[in-house]
Design an enzyme around this catalytic site. Structure first.
Site, short mmCIF file in Angstrom:
data_model
loop_
_atom_site.label_atom_id
_atom_site.label_comp_id
_atom_site.label_asym_id
_atom_site.label_seq_id
_atom_site.Cartn_x
_atom_site.Cartn_y
_atom_site.Cartn_z
N ASP A 197 31.42 -20.93 -13.25
CA ASP A 197 30.66 -22.17 -13.29
C ASP A 197 29.57 -22.08 -12.21
O ASP A 197 29.86 -22.24 -11.02
CB ASP A 197 31.61 -23.35 -13.03
CG ASP A 197 30.89 -24.69 -12.96
OD1 ASP A 197 29.65 -24.70 -12.80
OD2 ASP A 197 31.57 -25.73 -13.04
N LYS A 213 22.01 -28.45 -13.86
CA LYS A 213 21.32 -28.92 -12.65
C LYS A 213 19.89 -28.40 -12.50
O LYS A 213 18.97 -28.98 -13.04
CB LYS A 213 22.16 -28.58 -11.42
CG LYS A 213 23.43 -29.45 -11.32
CD LYS A 213 24.05 -29.35 -9.95
CE LYS A 213 25.37 -30.10 -9.81
NZ LYS A 213 25.20 -31.53 -9.66
N PHE A 241 35.34 -28.52 -9.13
CA PHE A 241 34.73 -29.62 -9.88
C PHE A 241 33.98 -29.03 -11.07
O PHE A 241 33.14 -28.14 -10.90
CB PHE A 241 33.75 -30.44 -9.02
CG PHE A 241 33.23 -31.64 -9.75
CD1 PHE A 241 33.96 -32.83 -9.76
CD2 PHE A 241 32.05 -31.59 -10.47
CE1 PHE A 241 33.50 -33.93 -10.48
CE2 PHE A 241 31.58 -32.69 -11.18
CZ PHE A 241 32.31 -33.86 -11.19
C1 LIG Z 1 30.15 -26.83 -10.20
C2 LIG Z 1 29.83 -27.99 -11.08
N1 LIG Z 1 30.15 -27.94 -12.39
C3 LIG Z 1 29.88 -28.96 -13.22
C4 LIG Z 1 29.27 -30.10 -12.78
C5 LIG Z 1 28.99 -31.23 -13.73
O1 LIG Z 1 27.64 -31.29 -14.00
P1 LIG Z 1 27.01 -32.60 -14.71
O2 LIG Z 1 27.10 -33.71 -13.71
O3 LIG Z 1 25.61 -32.19 -15.03
O4 LIG Z 1 27.82 -32.87 -15.93
C6 LIG Z 1 28.92 -30.20 -11.43
C7 LIG Z 1 28.29 -31.45 -10.91
O5 LIG Z 1 28.20 -31.69 -9.75
C8 LIG Z 1 29.20 -29.12 -10.56
O6 LIG Z 1 28.88 -29.18 -9.26
#
Ligand SMILES: Cc1ncc(COP(=O)(O)O)c(C=O)c1O
Length: 394
Positions: free
Chosen positions: A222, A251, A137
């Site tokens: 990520d 986050k 994700f």
């Molecule tokens: C690993 C990862 N990358 C990216 C995101 C996307 O983040 P945002 O919701 O702040 O755009 C998330 C959100 O849960 C995530 O868990």
């Protein structure tokens, strides 16, 4: 307003994009939350891995209040002290030489993808492709939902941007086949969060790094969910023996104030020249001040050791639970990123825990995900284990 009023108003006026639990929170402190009726909850979700320092952490509250009274915002066409200090802190405590600030995890990954593409173009050949993992994700913008290895987030959004392909996670043989002369970057989560707290083989990231080096491909990690102390080190990659070329954060970076960052080594960051990318709010003064206070708290002596100790204590409690409960298929965790995999869908367990004043999450239908604040106490972990035991060992 009562909780019912808040819920009714929200349901009337907000777009219906979220499956919400019917509870409206009005206050938080440490690992505790209170709803509009004054009922107390133990928070094992941290606003989805955001409030890693707990609710209302004093150092962050103080930094935000001070900065808000002094200067809320200046444009990125000028300079500001909180942003400069934050960039220095991030670079001196990671592999990175430079940072680009933005506002959300999706935007940080979007920046990483753009940076890799731009770097790829400069390599002379046709390195434009981004390879990401099935089950991953990476966000909800068009590029990041395309990079996300889950079909459900793409439904109805075609045509999608080209130049993305997927590879099985935690499978070096598959990765060996997927990286080609057309690949600009491999984008991976060190642990897949939304995908079910999937912890790869300890050698996987090192193997991925080696394949990227052999093929001249960038490695983007990520760390939007796993970064900021969640797994017991400031960044998860620090437990793998390798370093990425680009890393994304969001986050928990500012404990609940929106901010995100794409970090890179100098040789890669150089591809973002003047005018190549931008964001009005990226690195906003208040958000950056909150992030500085967050990092300073996490970097203070003993903080991350305590996260590892709490994580080990919580996981051993979950293992004991798994021995008693036939409903549990497996438990796993790293630091305070923990999961209970069930044989059955977990929605009813989430509801039963909520009814007992304990906030947990369920992802990929059968995986209960526990992301408590990193400051959770032993007594609170015991309370959480008690509630989980009541619900899962009936
Ligand atoms: C690993 C990862 N990358 C990216 C995101 C996307 O983040 P945002 O919701 O702040 O755009 C998330 C959100 O849960 C995530 O868990």
């Amino acid at each position: 307003m009562t909780g019912d009023d808040i819920i009714a108003l929200s349901d009337r006026y907000l777009m219906a994009t979220y499956a919400r639990t019917r509870v409206a929170f009005v206050r938080g402190e440490g690992a505790k939350l209170w709803d509009a009726e004054g009922r107390e909850y133990l928070d094992l979700f941290s606003g989805l891995a955001v409030t890693n320092l707990g609710h209302a952490p004093p150092a962050v509250v103080e930094a935000v209040s001070r900065q808000a009274a002094r200067l809320l915002h200046v444009s990125n066409l000028h300079y500001s002290e909180p942003q400069a200090r934050l960039a220095e802190l991030l670079c001196t405590h990671s592999f990175a030489d430079r940072v680009f600030f933005c506002n959300s995890g999706a935007e940080a990954n979007e920046a990483a993808i753009k940076l890799a593409r731009r770097w790829g173009h400069k390599q002379g050949g046709e390195r434009t492709e981004i390879v990401s993992a099935l089950g991953s994700f990476h966000g909800r913008t068009l590029a990041t939902l395309t990079a996300t290895g889950q079909e459900k987030v793409r439904v109805g959004y075609q045509p999608l941007p080209p130049g993305f392909r997927y590879v099985a996670y935690d499978d070096l043989a598959a990765l060996d086949r997927a990286l080609t002369d057309a690949t600009a970057a491999l984008l991976l989560e060190p642990i897949q969060g939304e995908g079910g707290v999937v912890i790869p083989d300890p050698e996987y990231l090192a193997g991925a790094r080696r394949l990227c080096d052999e093929r001249g491909v960038l490695l983007i990690l990520d760390e939007v969910q796993v970064g900021m102390g969640r797994t017991g080190t400031l960044f998860a990659y620090q437990q793998s023996g390798i370093e990425p070329d680009i890393m994304t954060l969001a986050k928990a970076l500012a404990s609940g104030i929106p901010i995100a960052a794409a970090l890179a080594r100098e040789s890669v960051a150089a591809s973002f020249e003047q005018g190549a990318h931008g964001s009005t709010f990226g690195g906003n003064a208040v958000a950056a001040a909150a992030a500085v206070a967050t990092l300073e708290t996490m970097l203070a002596g003993g903080f991350l050791d305590a996260v590892r100790e709490s994580g080990a204590y919580f996981l051993s409690g979950l293992e004991a639970l798994a021995r008693r409960s036939p409903a549990i298929a497996a438990v796993r965790g790293r630091g305070l990123m923990l999961a209970i995999e069930l044989h059955q869908p977990g929605a009813a367990v989430v509801e039963a825990c909520l009814a007992r004043g304990c906030l947990i999450n369920c992802t990929v239908e059968r995986v209960l995900r526990l992301l408590p604040p990193l400051i959770i106490t032993r007594a609170e972990i015991d309370r959480a284990l008690g509630v989980l035991g009541e619900v899962l060992c009936r």
